[in-house]
Design a protein around this motif. Structure first.
Motif, mmCIF file in Angstrom:
data_model
loop_
_atom_site.group_PDB
_atom_site.id
_atom_site.type_symbol
_atom_site.label_atom_id
_atom_site.label_comp_id
_atom_site.label_asym_id
_atom_site.label_seq_id
_atom_site.Cartn_x
_atom_site.Cartn_y
_atom_site.Cartn_z
ATOM 1 N N UNK A 225 -3.253 -15.380 11.723
ATOM 2 C CA UNK A 225 -1.908 -15.230 10.943
ATOM 3 C C UNK A 225 -2.299 -15.477 9.811
ATOM 4 N N UNK A 226 -1.907 -14.463 8.799
ATOM 5 C CA UNK A 226 -2.322 -14.488 7.262
ATOM 6 C C UNK A 226 -0.876 -14.285 6.635
ATOM 7 N N UNK A 227 -0.891 -15.068 5.318
ATOM 8 C CA UNK A 227 0.077 -14.246 4.338
ATOM 9 C C UNK A 227 -0.666 -13.868 3.288
ATOM 10 N N UNK A 228 -0.914 -12.380 3.324
ATOM 11 C CA UNK A 228 -1.979 -12.045 2.562
ATOM 12 C C UNK A 228 -1.425 -10.450 1.994
ATOM 13 N N UNK A 229 -2.195 -9.914 1.210
ATOM 14 C CA UNK A 229 -1.868 -8.504 0.701
ATOM 15 C C UNK A 229 -2.225 -7.325 1.781
ATOM 16 N N UNK A 230 -1.410 -6.290 1.467
ATOM 17 C CA UNK A 230 -1.708 -4.908 2.299
ATOM 18 C C UNK A 230 -2.616 -4.440 1.160
ATOM 19 N N UNK A 231 -3.893 -4.101 1.436
ATOM 20 C CA UNK A 231 -4.865 -3.420 0.676
ATOM 21 C C UNK A 231 -4.908 -1.898 1.079
ATOM 22 N N UNK A 232 -4.522 -1.487 2.412
ATOM 23 C CA UNK A 232 -4.670 -0.022 2.597
ATOM 24 C C UNK A 232 -3.410 0.242 3.586
ATOM 25 N N UNK A 233 -3.215 1.348 3.691
ATOM 26 C CA UNK A 233 -2.258 1.829 4.731
ATOM 27 C C UNK A 233 -2.944 2.975 5.536
ATOM 28 N N UNK A 234 -2.671 3.023 6.800
ATOM 29 C CA UNK A 234 -3.256 4.275 7.705
ATOM 30 C C UNK A 234 -1.918 4.429 8.293
ATOM 31 N N UNK A 235 -0.972 5.461 7.615
ATOM 32 C CA UNK A 235 0.212 5.841 8.350
ATOM 33 C C UNK A 235 0.255 6.453 9.838
ATOM 34 N N UNK A 236 -0.944 7.427 9.747
ATOM 35 C CA UNK A 236 -1.169 8.151 10.808
ATOM 36 C C UNK A 236 -1.461 7.060 12.142
ATOM 37 N N UNK A 237 -2.319 6.291 11.716
ATOM 38 C CA UNK A 237 -2.742 5.258 12.904
ATOM 39 C C UNK A 237 -1.685 4.116 12.992
ATOM 40 N N UNK A 238 -0.720 4.200 12.327
ATOM 41 C CA UNK A 238 0.366 2.864 12.476
ATOM 42 C C UNK A 238 -0.485 1.627 12.110
#
Length: 130
Positions: free
Chosen positions: A77-90
């Motif tokens: 478990x991390x408290x880190x940044x979202x660095x990329x989003x793959x909406x289609x792959x959820x």
């Protein structure tokens, strides 16, 4: 900032030591907003070691690059940044603030979003919490 041991409480505040983020993640996944003081330097200057961080349950489909989230990647478990989003792959990619990529994780393992650091509201969190 990640964890692998046990938390302790002082004055009702959860101080995060190794492993305590797992407990915080379980509480957030159950619908609670938590305050904790993670230690480490991987998120400086966004979150400095032992600053008071408030994390609320999140709708993972609404997170964006740059959001600070509480998420599990490859068993940690991390408290880190979202660095990329793959909406289609959820799924989202999680990284620290120093360029290290932790990996991709599915929406089911994105538990919460950091809504405040030391009482200062984080930008772009409105409408993302559950």
């Amino acid at each position: 900032m990640h964890s692998r041991s046990t938390p302790h409480r002082t004055g009702g505040m959860l101080f995060v030591t190794m492993g305590a983020l797992d407990m915080a993640a379980a509480r957030v996944a159950a619908g609670a907003t938590v305050q904790l003081r993670p230690s480490g330097s991987s998120m400086v200057p966004l979150v400095r070691s032992r600053q008071l961080v408030t994390v609320s349950p999140v709708d993972p489909a609404k997170v964006e690059v740059g959001d600070i989230v509480l998420a599990k990647v490859a068993g940690t478990v991390y408290l880190h940044l979202v660095s990329a989003v793959d909406a289609a792959g959820a799924r989202v990619q999680i990284s620290n603030n120093r360029g290290r990529v932790n990996g991709w994780t599915g929406h089911a393992k994105v538990y919460g979003i950091c809504v405040a650091v030391d009482g200062v509201h984080r930008p772009r969190v409105d409408g993302k919490t559950r």
